[in-house]
Design a protein around this motif. Structure first.
Motif, PDB file in Angstrom:
ATOM      1  N   LYS A  12     -38.098   0.635 -41.332  1.00 18.65           N
ATOM      2  CA  LYS A  12     -37.506   0.521 -40.006  1.00 18.65           C
ATOM      3  C   LYS A  12     -35.987   0.507 -40.107  1.00 18.65           C
ATOM      4  O   LYS A  12     -35.414  -0.012 -41.061  1.00 18.65           O
ATOM      5  CB  LYS A  12     -37.999  -0.752 -39.317  1.00 18.65           C
ATOM      6  CG  LYS A  12     -39.458  -0.676 -38.892  1.00 18.65           C
ATOM      7  CD  LYS A  12     -39.779  -1.729 -37.860  1.00 18.65           C
ATOM      8  CE  LYS A  12     -41.173  -1.517 -37.274  1.00 18.65           C
ATOM      9  NZ  LYS A  12     -41.456  -2.445 -36.164  1.00 18.65           N
ATOM     10  N   ARG A  25     -32.285  -0.062 -37.688  1.00 20.82           N
ATOM     11  CA  ARG A  25     -31.790  -0.701 -36.466  1.00 20.82           C
ATOM     12  C   ARG A  25     -30.757   0.194 -35.785  1.00 20.82           C
ATOM     13  O   ARG A  25     -29.785   0.617 -36.411  1.00 20.82           O
ATOM     14  CB  ARG A  25     -31.176  -2.062 -36.792  1.00 20.82           C
ATOM     15  CG  ARG A  25     -30.846  -2.891 -35.551  1.00 20.82           C
ATOM     16  CD  ARG A  25     -30.204  -4.207 -35.932  1.00 20.82           C
ATOM     17  NE  ARG A  25     -31.096  -5.057 -36.669  1.00 20.82           N
ATOM     18  CZ  ARG A  25     -32.009  -5.849 -36.105  1.00 20.82           C
ATOM     19  NH1 ARG A  25     -32.131  -5.865 -34.803  1.00 20.82           N
ATOM     20  NH2 ARG A  25     -32.782  -6.615 -36.841  1.00 20.82           N
ATOM     21  N   GLU A  44     -35.204  -1.846 -33.244  1.00 20.66           N
ATOM     22  CA  GLU A  44     -35.703  -1.395 -34.532  1.00 20.66           C
ATOM     23  C   GLU A  44     -36.659  -0.226 -34.326  1.00 20.66           C
ATOM     24  O   GLU A  44     -37.571  -0.309 -33.498  1.00 20.66           O
ATOM     25  CB  GLU A  44     -36.399  -2.527 -35.265  1.00 20.66           C
ATOM     26  CG  GLU A  44     -35.423  -3.577 -35.771  1.00 20.66           C
ATOM     27  CD  GLU A  44     -36.110  -4.616 -36.630  1.00 20.66           C
ATOM     28  OE1 GLU A  44     -37.333  -4.782 -36.467  1.00 20.66           O
ATOM     29  OE2 GLU A  44     -35.434  -5.263 -37.446  1.00 20.66           O
ATOM     30  N   GLU A  92     -38.672 -12.144 -29.806  1.00 22.87           N
ATOM     31  CA  GLU A  92     -38.980 -10.877 -30.477  1.00 22.87           C
ATOM     32  C   GLU A  92     -37.876 -10.485 -31.453  1.00 22.87           C
ATOM     33  O   GLU A  92     -38.146 -10.040 -32.573  1.00 22.87           O
ATOM     34  CB  GLU A  92     -39.194  -9.781 -29.433  1.00 22.87           C
ATOM     35  CG  GLU A  92     -40.478  -9.931 -28.640  1.00 22.87           C
ATOM     36  CD  GLU A  92     -40.693  -8.809 -27.635  1.00 22.87           C
ATOM     37  OE1 GLU A  92     -41.819  -8.675 -27.147  1.00 22.87           O
ATOM     38  OE2 GLU A  92     -39.725  -8.075 -27.343  1.00 22.87           O
ATOM     39  N   LYS A  93     -36.639 -10.665 -31.036  1.00 21.97           N
ATOM     40  CA  LYS A  93     -35.509 -10.324 -31.897  1.00 21.97           C
ATOM     41  C   LYS A  93     -35.495 -11.198 -33.150  1.00 21.97           C
ATOM     42  O   LYS A  93     -35.270 -10.712 -34.265  1.00 21.97           O
ATOM     43  CB  LYS A  93     -34.208 -10.498 -31.110  1.00 21.97           C
ATOM     44  CG  LYS A  93     -32.949 -10.249 -31.917  1.00 21.97           C
ATOM     45  CD  LYS A  93     -31.727 -10.494 -31.055  1.00 21.97           C
ATOM     46  CE  LYS A  93     -30.452 -10.406 -31.868  1.00 21.97           C
ATOM     47  NZ  LYS A  93     -29.245 -10.696 -31.036  1.00 21.97           N
ATOM     48  N   ASN A 146     -38.589 -10.365 -35.430  1.00 22.71           N
ATOM     49  CA  ASN A 146     -38.405  -9.024 -36.008  1.00 22.71           C
ATOM     50  C   ASN A 146     -37.372  -9.007 -37.126  1.00 22.71           C
ATOM     51  O   ASN A 146     -37.356  -8.087 -37.952  1.00 22.71           O
ATOM     52  CB  ASN A 146     -37.975  -8.030 -34.920  1.00 22.71           C
ATOM     53  CG  ASN A 146     -39.140  -7.186 -34.433  1.00 22.71           C
ATOM     54  OD1 ASN A 146     -40.008  -6.811 -35.211  1.00 22.71           O
ATOM     55  ND2 ASN A 146     -39.164  -6.909 -33.141  1.00 22.71           N
ATOM     56  N   SER A 147     -36.504 -10.023 -37.157  1.00 22.89           N
ATOM     57  CA  SER A 147     -35.478 -10.064 -38.201  1.00 22.89           C
ATOM     58  C   SER A 147     -36.051 -10.454 -39.562  1.00 22.89           C
ATOM     59  O   SER A 147     -35.390 -10.279 -40.582  1.00 22.89           O
ATOM     60  CB  SER A 147     -34.375 -11.053 -37.815  1.00 22.89           C
ATOM     61  OG  SER A 147     -34.855 -12.392 -37.848  1.00 22.89           O
ATOM     62  N   ASN A 177     -44.244  -5.602 -36.598  1.00 25.89           N
ATOM     63  CA  ASN A 177     -44.201  -5.464 -35.134  1.00 25.89           C
ATOM     64  C   ASN A 177     -44.463  -6.818 -34.496  1.00 25.89           C
ATOM     65  O   ASN A 177     -45.236  -7.623 -35.018  1.00 25.89           O
ATOM     66  CB  ASN A 177     -45.254  -4.451 -34.661  1.00 25.89           C
ATOM     67  CG  ASN A 177     -45.141  -4.178 -33.173  1.00 25.89           C
ATOM     68  OD1 ASN A 177     -44.054  -3.985 -32.651  1.00 25.89           O
ATOM     69  ND2 ASN A 177     -46.270  -4.180 -32.483  1.00 25.89           N
ATOM     70  N   TYR A 230     -47.683  -8.560 -39.586  1.00 29.94           N
ATOM     71  CA  TYR A 230     -46.764  -8.847 -40.690  1.00 29.94           C
ATOM     72  C   TYR A 230     -47.475  -8.778 -42.033  1.00 29.94           C
ATOM     73  O   TYR A 230     -48.701  -8.832 -42.125  1.00 29.94           O
ATOM     74  CB  TYR A 230     -46.137 -10.228 -40.511  1.00 29.94           C
ATOM     75  CG  TYR A 230     -47.073 -11.397 -40.781  1.00 29.94           C
ATOM     76  CD1 TYR A 230     -46.909 -12.197 -41.913  1.00 29.94           C
ATOM     77  CD2 TYR A 230     -48.121 -11.707 -39.918  1.00 29.94           C
ATOM     78  CE1 TYR A 230     -47.756 -13.268 -42.167  1.00 29.94           C
ATOM     79  CE2 TYR A 230     -48.961 -12.771 -40.169  1.00 29.94           C
ATOM     80  CZ  TYR A 230     -48.776 -13.546 -41.294  1.00 29.94           C
ATOM     81  OH  TYR A 230     -49.628 -14.601 -41.545  1.00 29.94           O
TER      82      TYR A 230
END
Length: 374
Positions: A8, A10, A17, A91-92, A95-96, A102, A116
């Motif tokens: 992925k 950014r 992403e 979500e941010k 996702n980091s 996802n 994950y």
């Protein structure tokens, strides 16, 4: 789930992403290739690359490309969300993490669906980062009804405390406007009244409104703006005017307004929690109507399994009088199905090969073989 490798990237403009298959374009700058979710983002970047790279360093840390192996998907309850911005914050944050492929957060159901690689990122890592942005993760697969009911009661308690303190503020404001001569006779410099307004306003902000202020601070720390940030800035600013007034600065005292704003905000939060509590209770009752087990064909033999173990593509056997475990397509047999609980139709509906059936409805007559589609 089959082994897969996902890389992925950014988008430096919007922070989204994306994979190389999802990208709308790419652009090379100073030897580095940047990937974009849309042509609009690419054109903005091309116009001023340094601007977005500096913003990225300040607010959106550049994460290394993710190399993810075998993944699993979990459903994790998340509590404490107050608006759609909270969804983006969670979500941010999740996702980091390097092992997350996802994440989708549903504000209405207070659940996060996370895919994950547990060899790279653990469940505790996910829970800890959710806590770090000011929200409370539950247990995987746990029912949210009891928690929603508890939050409903907490919101009610905060609401009652807020208004018990705010009503005297309103009364003092009415007295100040309607009986100003009497108030000035008792308190010529209005020092006592101003001090009382600051005390009452602060009590509303820092007792029932403390959770709102904490959530706002956490949002600011992580570079996002939620409704809690707006309420926090407005109420704290209003409270400061009262403190400055007491200190001798000749400005209007809006400390009482701070308490009123927080009280109205907590009223909205109570209504929201009440709606969620009722909705989650209805969902729980609806779930209870469904089948608890499913009878599936494995190597031409019937095997009864818990409904949680049922997978898409499994061939279910549903006998007369039994509930259909989940949505599916009839592959063999014919029958009449009572779909009143789903559609409200009182008359049984005839089903034959190729027809779709709804989970939780009741097979009335014939034996059905159904391929699970959900």
């Amino acid at each position: 789930m089959p082994e897969k490798s996902v890389i992925k990237h950014r988008d430096p403009v919007c922070g989204m992403e994306i994979t190389e298959e999802e990208e709308a374009g790419r652009y090379e700058y100073k030897g580095t290739t940047y990937h974009f979710c849309s042509l609009s983002c690419r054109e903005k970047f091309k116009a001023n690359p340094e601007k977005f790279l500096k913003l990225q360093e300040l607010f959106i840390p550049i994460m290394p490309d993710k190399k993810i192996g075998k993944t699993e998907t979990i459903t994790l309850p998340v509590f404490g969300m107050s608006c759609a911005s909270c969804v983006l914050t969670i979500e941010k944050a999740v996702n980091s993490l390097p092992g997350v492929a996802n994440v989708t957060v549903n504000f209405a159901t207070e659940k996060a669906i996370i895919e994950y690689d547990k060899k790279v990122t653990s469940l505790n890592d996910i829970k800890n980062i959710i806590k770090s942005v000011g929200y409370e993760p539950g247990e995987v697969g746990a029912e949210i009804t009891d928690k929603s009911q508890l939050e409903w009661q907490r919101a009610k308690t905060r609401l009652i405390i807020a208004w018990l303190i705010t009503i005297p503020i309103i009364i003092l404001m009415i007295l100040e406007m309607g009986f100003s001569h009497l108030i000035h006779h008792i308190d010529p410099n209005m020092t006592k009244l101003d001090s009382l307004m600051v005390i009452l306003g602060a009590l509303v902000l820092f007792i029932p409104g403390l959770n709102t202020l904490r959530a706002g601070i956490n949002s600011i720390r992580h570079g996002s703006a939620s409704m809690d940030v707006l309420i926090g800035i407005g109420t704290i600013t209003a409270l400061i005017t009262g403190i400055l007034r007491i200190s001798g600065l000749r400005i209007e005292n809006y400390a009482g307004i701070a308490g009123m704003i927080m009280a109205f905000h907590l009223t909205g939060r109570y209504i929201e929690a009440m709606s969620k509590g009722k909705a989650s209770g209805a969902i729980k009752r609806l779930i209870q109507l469904g089948a608890k087990t499913a009878r599936v064909l494995v190597d031409n033999e019937e095997k009864e399994i818990p409904i949680e173990q049922l997978k898409v593509g499994d061939l279910m056997v549903v006998k007369p009088g039994e509930k259909i475990p989940t949505d599916g397509e009839v592959t063999a047999g014919s029958s009449s199905v009572d779909e009143s609980m789903a559609t409200g139709e009182s008359l049984p509906v005839k089903k034959k090969v190729g027809d779709m059936v709804i989970g939780g409805t009741i097979n009335q007559q014939g034996l059905l073989h159904i391929k699970a589609t959900k």
